[in-house]
Every structure is written in C-alpha cells, then in structure tokens.
Scaffold this active site. Sequence first.
Site, PDB file in Angstrom:
ATOM      1  N   SER B  34      46.820 -46.543 -21.143  1.00 38.02           N
ATOM      2  CA  SER B  34      46.772 -47.413 -19.967  1.00 38.02           C
ATOM      3  C   SER B  34      45.461 -48.193 -19.872  1.00 38.02           C
ATOM      4  CB  SER B  34      46.943 -46.590 -18.693  1.00 38.02           C
ATOM      5  OG  SER B  34      48.175 -45.918 -18.711  1.00 38.02           O
ATOM      6  N   GLU B  55      37.852 -35.493 -16.086  1.00 41.34           N
ATOM      7  CA  GLU B  55      36.941 -36.643 -15.968  1.00 41.34           C
ATOM      8  C   GLU B  55      35.475 -36.226 -15.916  1.00 41.34           C
ATOM      9  OE1 GLU B  55      39.544 -36.030 -13.991  1.00 41.34           O
ATOM     10  OE2 GLU B  55      40.976 -37.503 -14.747  1.00 41.34           O
TER      11      GLU B  55
END
Lengths: 281, 312
Positions: B34, B55
């Site tokens: 993406s 993350e």
Amino acid sequence: MSITKEKIHEILLRATEIREHILEMTCRAKSGHPGGSMSMSDIISTLYFYWLKINPKDPSWEDRDYFVLAKGHAAPALYATLAMKGYFPLEQLKTLRQLGSDLQGHPDKHSLSGVEMSTGSLGQGLSVMVGMALALKHDQKTNRVYGLLGDGECQEGQVWEAAMAAAHFHLDNLCIFIDKNGLQIDGATKDVMNIDPLTDKFTSFGWAVFTIDGHNIHEIVSTLEQADRVMDKPVAIIADTVKGKGITFMEHQVCYHGAPITDEQLVKAKAELHVTKGTYL
Amino acid sequence: MTSVAPRDYYGKALVELGKVDPNVFVLDADLSSSTKTGLFAKAFPNRFFNAGIAEQNCIGMAAGLANMGKTVFASSFAMFISGRAWEQIRNTVAYTKLNVKVVATHAGVTVGEDGGTHQAIEDLAIMRPIPSLNVLVPADAIEAAQMVHVMAAEYGPFYLRMSRGASPLVFEGTDYQFKLGKSEVIRQGGDVTIVACGIMVDIALRAAQTLQKQKINVRVINLSSIKPIDEAVLIAAARETGAIVTAEEHSVIGGMGSAVAEVIVKNAPVPMEMLGVEGVFGESGKPDELLEKHHLTVEGLIAKVNLVLARK
C-alpha cells in the site's frame, strides 16, 4: 577459558571503582539512579575492561564493538566506566545532571564521547540494537552489538517486538544482558508486573538464553565466550543481580532505585568500598 | 490534468534513489504493497526490512540502521506510524537527530472506507512540535518524488505525510522544484491568500479560478514545507492581501493552519479562516463523500474565502 585470576581481580576492582563513582556522582547531583547502576557494575566492568573491542583514543573506530545501555537511567554506571576508560576526563563526572552538562540524566550520544546511542525511554533500546546489528550484517562486518536491558524494562511491549525481529533476522551478532535485579520503582518486579519466566520467554522467541550470576566475573566471561559461538540466533544473558550491590545497606532496597544516598551515608559506603577494594589489590 | 497517487511516485523515487545511493535502506510495517515501498523491496531486497505489524520496532530498527550511518526511510499508514510510534519518533529518532525519514501514506479522511480508526487527522499536530523534526506535505505526486531526493540529501529526521488517493498533478509540465523551508506562491493575487497543503492545493487553485470570475484575485501558496516554515512568504501574503484562508486535510486544531497562524499573529495579524476537519473523527465512506461532508471542496473553500473577506 583463558582469563586469569589477576584479570578477574582487576575487573572486580574496576567495578568497585565504578560503584564509588556512581555514589559520589548521584550524591553530588542529589538525584539519579544508584541502585540499578550498581547492579550492573560488574557486567559493564567486564565488558569495558576485558571484553569489548573498543579504542577510547579512536571512539568512532569502524571495527569496534557497540554497547547500548537500553536502561538509560543507569547512566552513572556508563559515565563512570567511559571516564575511567579515558573517553572524557574523570573530573567531568562531577557535573552529572547539572544545567549545561554533557552528562545528561539519561545518555545523550551527541554530548558525550563513547555513548553509542541516546537512551532513556525504556523499551526502545533493543529495537535500536536490532537495527545496528542488521547494518553490521548487511555490511558483512564481524564486530558485534552488545546491550543491557533492565528486567522491569521487559514489561514494555516493544521489547518483544524487537525480540521477535532479532530472531527473525538471525542476528547472532547481537548479545544482550538482562540486569535482573528484581526491583523497579513501585516495588518488586514480580509484584508490580511479573515478567517471569523470562528464560522461557526469550527461548520461545527464538533466542539462545543463558542464566548467570551477574556478579560472578568468571560466569560473565565464560558466557560471553559461549555467546560468541552461538550461530544464527541472538543471545540473551539473563543476569541475576542485586540492586544496590556492593553496599550492605543499599542491597535489595527499592528506595535507592531513583534516589541518591545522603552525605553521611556516602562516608559509610566509601569505607565499605575501601575494604572491598583491598581484597582485590 | 493527470491524476496520480503520491505514494506511487514515492515508491518509484525510492527505487531511483536506491540505484544511485547504496546507503539507502527502507523499512515498512506490513503495508509495503500500500505504501509502495514494496517497489524498493523488490529492487533491493537486501536493503529492505519488514518489521511486520510492529510500528514501534519499525521506527527503532530504522534508528539503529541510521545510527550506523545509513539513510533510512520508514513507512506505514499515517495513523499508525505517527500515532503508535510517536514516542519512538520523538525520543529515538528526533532527540538523537538520526537520519530517518518517516514517510506516512493514507493520511486524512480520504482513506475512505476503512473509516475513522484509519484516518489520521492529528498527525501534523503531534509531529510539528518535535524539535529537529522536519515536516513535509507534498501537493502532488511530482512534489512527493522531489521530496524523497531532498530528504535523502538533507541529513536529519523528517516526517512526510500524503493522502491515499490519486490527485491531480499540480506541477505537471512545470519546472517547479521543492526546496526545504521554501513555500511558493503558485498563483498570484492581491485580494486574499489561500494557503493550502496536500490535496487541498489543487482545490485551492480551482477555487481561485472560480473566484476570479467574481473579480476576486486569489493568491495561492503551496505550504508543503510545514516545518521549517517559510515565514517570509506568509508575512508578505498577509501584508499584501490582508486576509488568509488555510486549507488542509487535517484537523483545524494544531495542523498547517495553526502553523500559519503562529507566524501571522506574531508578524502581521490579519483576518484568518481555517478549513479542515472540525474536531471530529472520520468515518467510513467514499473519499469524495467524506471530502464533501467535511467541506474540503471548492465550494467549502469559497465559503471560507467569503467569510474572511467579510472580516477584512
């Protein structure tokens, strides 16, 4: 194992000197974290006075080993060690935590020679070590990354993200100590938020794990030697330690996690350290 | 005008950069298809690391690589890389002044159908105050690609945010070149200034065209360098046009509009209006429907211009 008795005594003597500096620095600053600095003193002494490939005269030597202090609040132990190794003058230790000092409350790599990474926010150091080890692997370098985490720090979720990644990337050039002194600010680690069984956790995450007495230089050295031979996996050395180690009235006391001793206590502590030093001379 | 998603050119620019600079590394957190970092992963598999859905560790590893002298790009959706990993960006990247470029895609409400949990409308507000961190928002895919090269050439930490969808190439066929800390007047005008960033730049140009028919001459500034901010171009606009409207696909609290206001109140106070998301969460819907709902449209912008002109 090739280490001599004399060398072990030297490491212990240096560890005692590190402890003396820790107490003096935090006492003068009237703040800081002596307890967890003293629990790791024997480990950092072994690393810097025997094990690590480093050159204080050339701090950015390309082929050096790297040490990252993930539990940055134990900065006094790191600062004392680096000063004793000659990275900066011992005199500078007196400026700990003062306005404008290079000796920040938690290590700042830009202000002080020998500090490999700025740390202080718990749980983030291991990820950085993983990145550093990845870089060394990519560049086909043989120097290694060493680090030290607190046991309370292992309550941070990011530690386990990083642990997963280190095993996933087969980082056998990464070796960490867990300074398992069993205490954190709010009390015993097992009461605040139990992290055990730590050995099983790291093992199940794909690490080679050793459990040692973190104050036994012989064990620290022989484990570092074994860690060197581990292939394909990162190594965790879970070191059982004593918070406040070396000063009878400080040992196992949670109150010295983030508070210094008084000037009167310092006199008493130095007398005890003087006797300890004598046994290694 | 051709429409392209900025992330498409971001991915391509990373590959171009990778070809000429062996020191460039890229990380992602399971969204490389993406964010388009997957293009780099395919071209340079040895210099790409996937952190998985983690993350915080992604940013930490990026910091570690940068600590060893690498130039590192780390990408994920704006919501997660700026939100979940805020303190990692703050303490491990920015405080340590490491050469990490955090590049966030899927910012703002145009994320669309995924809904409010995935629509970062606060990221500029939380990234701007971090010392040493540069903050960028490209107006189109062309500027996004230019920013990749500028970030690589400029040592230090960056946060760049872009929206998900294809948007018109504002700079197609021009000789525009992004410069850090510089914001250009992309349309001259003396009656009022619209300061826009991201997808709102194209909308601002179209609003200006419409207003021209009513003999209102609108100046348009593309504020793509949110930090460092180009104070001079903003102060000149305030002095010369006497009224400012800001337009961003972000909350009106703490975002680009606030950055402009910080400059204007100190240097040349003039009436200001801010167009953005008015302190509410996003929700599921088609991107265009969501832009409509939040008045992030030509009509919405014209309404703000009329408001500010009435106050002038």
